[in-house]
Design an enzyme around this catalytic site. Sequence first.
Site, mmCIF file in Angstrom:
data_model
loop_
_atom_site.group_PDB
_atom_site.id
_atom_site.type_symbol
_atom_site.label_atom_id
_atom_site.label_comp_id
_atom_site.label_asym_id
_atom_site.label_seq_id
_atom_site.Cartn_x
_atom_site.Cartn_y
_atom_site.Cartn_z
ATOM 1 N N SER A 164 0.756 -1.138 -0.155
ATOM 2 C CA SER A 164 -0.111 -0.015 -0.037
ATOM 3 C C SER A 164 0.926 1.398 -0.039
ATOM 4 O O SER A 164 2.092 1.375 0.275
ATOM 5 C CB SER A 164 -0.779 0.072 1.263
ATOM 6 O OG SER A 164 -1.406 1.310 1.503
ATOM 7 N N TYR A 177 -2.012 -0.456 10.492
ATOM 8 C CA TYR A 177 -2.246 -0.728 8.775
ATOM 9 C C TYR A 177 -0.883 -0.347 8.447
ATOM 10 O O TYR A 177 -0.351 -1.112 7.319
ATOM 11 C CB TYR A 177 -3.394 -0.125 8.419
ATOM 12 C CG TYR A 177 -3.521 -0.616 6.937
ATOM 13 C CD1 TYR A 177 -3.933 -1.786 6.426
ATOM 14 C CD2 TYR A 177 -3.798 0.422 6.094
ATOM 15 C CE1 TYR A 177 -4.111 -2.053 5.201
ATOM 16 C CE2 TYR A 177 -4.117 -0.194 4.578
ATOM 17 C CZ TYR A 177 -4.032 -0.995 4.297
ATOM 18 O OH TYR A 177 -4.613 -1.701 3.015
#
Length: 281
Positions: A164, A177
């Site tokens: 990501s 995250y």
Amino acid sequence: MLPFKVDLRDKVVVITGGGGVLCSAFAEALAECSAKIAILDINADAAKSIAERIIEKGGFAQGFEADCLNKESLEKAREEIIKAMGACDILINGAGGNSPKGTTDNEQFMPGDLEKEIKTFFDLDPAGISFVFDLNILSAVLTTQVFAKDMVKNERGNIINISSMNAFRPLTKIPAYSAAKAGVSNLTQWMSVHFAPSNIRVNAIAPGFFVTHQNRNLLFDESGNPTARSKKILSHTPMNRFGDPSDLIGTLLWLANDEASGFVTGTVIPVDGGFAAYSGV
Ligand code: NAD
């Protein structure tokens, strides 16, 4: 409509999280290139309905229930896949995501915040942080342990992880995250070195901002209008839009195709409309 086609005839592709938004688009694109697709998801109905959609369009696919945090469940899926279509040639570690338990209410800690009724860094639930680390990192480790065993025996294979934007620079509010996806990028490099002698390539795609189940509530309010965070993201995305799953397909097909990317391993490729390149000024 694919950006281009590659020949993946007879290749068995295992996609975890294949019932979700991004990985179901991956499954459909790879099926259009004649690969046999095993869709693994903890949500069996989602996996099966994506498989049905592919079969209706003339592709070869089957959905399997599997929990990527449970090795026994992965081993069971592997046995079923081998019977149904053969050993895995291409593994896409797509299962992943965030949890509100690893998320702070505010972007920055302000003096006096300890006295307020808000969730600060100090209130983060250790179990929530562990869950996010496991869902993104441990799931990729366990799934690779199960499916890459056949690859090392065959001395060829291709693993694509999903990292990501957070991995390059952490986003505010989502420390668990962000750290987890940084771990996925690091693991991608580690695995690429470890498996290179077995002729297994390991790369990652790092998507920017795509509207999916996991982030819809952060990006749009109940009336469907963009939130303040959404506006901020777009103002930091030089191409000034959210990504569409179809934006990832060109990179996916290039990585999946040994003729095109046979010397590419250990990379993390951003597909982000320029977000990572833009400093904000
Ligand atoms: P999604 O929620 O649509 O899909 C995730 C899928 O994973 C779901 O179908 C879910 O059932 C499945 N899953 C969850 N836990 C599982 C487990 N333990 N075992 C097996 N399957 C499990 O999300 P998405 O946005 O399509 O995300 C796909 C991947 O892309 C994730 O790794 C995510 O972190 C990553 N990603 C997404 C974005 C984005 O903007 N959406 C950006 C960067 C990276």
